[in-house]
Design a protein around this motif. Structure first.
Motif, PDB file in Angstrom:
ATOM      1  N   ARG A  49      36.771  17.440  66.048  1.00 29.42           N
ATOM      2  CA  ARG A  49      37.668  17.899  64.996  1.00 29.42           C
ATOM      3  C   ARG A  49      38.711  16.814  64.758  1.00 29.42           C
ATOM      4  NH1 ARG A  49      38.028  23.418  63.871  1.00 29.42           N
ATOM      5  NH2 ARG A  49      36.356  24.621  64.779  1.00 29.42           N
ATOM      6  N   TYR A  50      39.347  16.880  63.605  1.00 29.52           N
ATOM      7  CA  TYR A  50      40.283  15.835  63.219  1.00 29.52           C
ATOM      8  C   TYR A  50      41.670  16.414  62.994  1.00 29.52           C
ATOM      9  CZ  TYR A  50      36.103  13.129  63.030  1.00 29.52           C
ATOM     10  OH  TYR A  50      34.937  12.511  63.402  1.00 29.52           O
ATOM     11  N   ASP A  51      42.662  15.705  63.514  1.00 27.71           N
ATOM     12  CA  ASP A  51      44.043  16.172  63.479  1.00 27.71           C
ATOM     13  C   ASP A  51      44.894  15.137  62.759  1.00 27.71           C
ATOM     14  OD1 ASP A  51      46.471  17.394  63.967  1.00 27.71           O
ATOM     15  OD2 ASP A  51      46.192  17.525  66.141  1.00 27.71           O
ATOM     16  N   ILE A  52      45.538  15.537  61.690  1.00 25.53           N
ATOM     17  CA  ILE A  52      46.425  14.646  60.938  1.00 25.53           C
ATOM     18  C   ILE A  52      47.714  14.389  61.716  1.00 25.53           C
ATOM     19  CG2 ILE A  52      47.583  16.438  59.589  1.00 25.53           C
ATOM     20  CD1 ILE A  52      46.394  13.100  58.134  1.00 25.53           C
ATOM     21  N   ASP A  53      48.045  15.267  62.660  1.00 23.45           N
ATOM     22  CA  ASP A  53      49.232  15.097  63.492  1.00 23.45           C
ATOM     23  C   ASP A  53      48.868  14.199  64.671  1.00 23.45           C
ATOM     24  OD1 ASP A  53      51.443  15.239  65.141  1.00 23.45           O
ATOM     25  OD2 ASP A  53      51.478  17.428  65.258  1.00 23.45           O
ATOM     26  N   THR A  54      49.313  12.951  64.622  1.00 27.57           N
ATOM     27  CA  THR A  54      48.959  11.996  65.672  1.00 27.57           C
ATOM     28  C   THR A  54      50.033  11.883  66.752  1.00 27.57           C
ATOM     29  OG1 THR A  54      49.850  10.160  64.360  1.00 27.57           O
ATOM     30  CG2 THR A  54      47.482  10.636  64.127  1.00 27.57           C
ATOM     31  N   SER A  55      51.045  12.730  66.666  1.00 28.49           N
ATOM     32  CA  SER A  55      52.066  12.723  67.711  1.00 28.49           C
ATOM     33  C   SER A  55      51.469  13.308  69.000  1.00 28.49           C
ATOM     34  CB  SER A  55      53.279  13.553  67.281  1.00 28.49           C
ATOM     35  OG  SER A  55      52.941  14.925  67.204  1.00 28.49           O
ATOM     36  N   ILE A  56      52.146  13.076  70.102  1.00 31.34           N
ATOM     37  CA  ILE A  56      51.662  13.607  71.378  1.00 31.34           C
ATOM     38  C   ILE A  56      51.919  15.109  71.407  1.00 31.34           C
ATOM     39  CG2 ILE A  56      51.969  13.588  73.881  1.00 31.34           C
ATOM     40  CD1 ILE A  56      52.719  10.618  73.631  1.00 31.34           C
ATOM     41  N   HIS A  57      50.835  15.859  71.535  1.00 32.46           N
ATOM     42  CA  HIS A  57      50.910  17.317  71.633  1.00 32.46           C
ATOM     43  C   HIS A  57      49.610  17.821  72.251  1.00 32.46           C
ATOM     44  CE1 HIS A  57      48.904  16.703  67.738  1.00 32.46           C
ATOM     45  NE2 HIS A  57      48.367  17.903  67.895  1.00 32.46           N
ATOM     46  N   GLY A  58      49.612  19.066  72.677  1.00 34.76           N
ATOM     47  CA  GLY A  58      48.433  19.653  73.288  1.00 34.76           C
ATOM     48  C   GLY A  58      47.678  20.526  72.302  1.00 34.76           C
ATOM     49  N   HIS A  59      46.462  20.887  72.697  1.00 31.86           N
ATOM     50  CA  HIS A  59      45.621  21.770  71.884  1.00 31.86           C
ATOM     51  C   HIS A  59      45.102  22.916  72.745  1.00 31.86           C
ATOM     52  CE1 HIS A  59      45.346  17.965  69.586  1.00 31.86           C
ATOM     53  NE2 HIS A  59      45.494  18.802  68.579  1.00 31.86           N
ATOM     54  N   PHE A  60      45.111  24.095  72.160  1.00 34.73           N
ATOM     55  CA  PHE A  60      44.572  25.299  72.786  1.00 34.73           C
ATOM     56  C   PHE A  60      43.462  25.814  71.880  1.00 34.73           C
ATOM     57  CE2 PHE A  60      44.115  29.838  73.108  1.00 34.73           C
ATOM     58  CZ  PHE A  60      44.187  30.099  74.465  1.00 34.73           C
ATOM     59  N   LYS A  61      42.266  25.998  72.433  1.00 39.48           N
ATOM     60  CA  LYS A  61      41.152  26.548  71.642  1.00 39.48           C
ATOM     61  C   LYS A  61      40.847  27.955  72.135  1.00 39.48           C
ATOM     62  CE  LYS A  61      36.508  25.904  69.924  1.00 39.48           C
ATOM     63  NZ  LYS A  61      35.325  25.066  69.866  1.00 39.48           N
ATOM     64  N   CYS A  62      40.880  28.900  71.197  1.00 38.87           N
ATOM     65  CA  CYS A  62      40.558  30.283  71.530  1.00 38.87           C
ATOM     66  C   CYS A  62      39.054  30.403  71.742  1.00 38.87           C
ATOM     67  CB  CYS A  62      41.030  31.230  70.421  1.00 38.87           C
ATOM     68  SG  CYS A  62      40.628  32.966  70.781  1.00 38.87           S
TER      69      CYS A  62
END
Length: 145
Positions: free
Chosen positions: A82-95
């Motif tokens: 998947r692609y994220d336009i937000d390139t800042s450092i952050h985490g991802h949670f997938k349901c």
């Protein structure tokens, strides 16, 4: 967020990417749909607007965006990117139930790494999976993926 074509062209130029119709449309889609889309989702969303669009064009555009730091790739499982336009450092949670991916803040300075002190770290990724609050409160807590 509604973005205009002039702003998108300038954004691409600032990242040393030559603006084209396809690149502008894909960038606009990513900026207005911060849902961590797949190539297929981007392709499906834009084919009515660009009938000549191919999946290869979407892949090639995203590859350029990756190389120039416009997007980040989110690979929580081996099945999809998947692609994220937000390139800042952050985490991802997938349901695990609905498949939606949520962003969350991460304070990387609080993380401790042992055994790699002399390594050069180019990227840090934090991925969680589980059941999102919406699925939990609707009683959809069992995984269907």
């Amino acid at each position: 967020m509604e973005t205009n074509t002039l702003e998108l062209k300038e954004y691409l130029r600032n990242h040393y990417i030559k603006p084209s119709t396809i690149r502008i449309k894909i960038l606009k889609y990513l900026m207005e749909n911060k849902t961590h889309p797949t190539v297929d989702e981007i392709y499906e969303a834009l084919t009515d607007d660009i009938p000549t669009l191919s999946k290869t064009s979407v892949y090639n555009t995203l590859d350029i965006f990756l190389k120039k730091g416009v997007v980040a790739i989110v690979t929580i499982d081996e099945k999809e990117s998947r692609y994220d336009i937000d390139t800042s450092i952050h985490g991802h949670f997938k349901c695990e139930n609905c498949g939606k991916i949520y962003d969350f803040k991460v304070f990387v300075t609080d993380l401790e790494e042992e055994g790699i002190e002399d390594f050069e770290i180019n990227k840090k990724s934090i991925y969680y999976s589980g059941i999102c609050n919406k699925c939990k409160t609707q009683g959809n807590g069992s995984s269907v993926l």
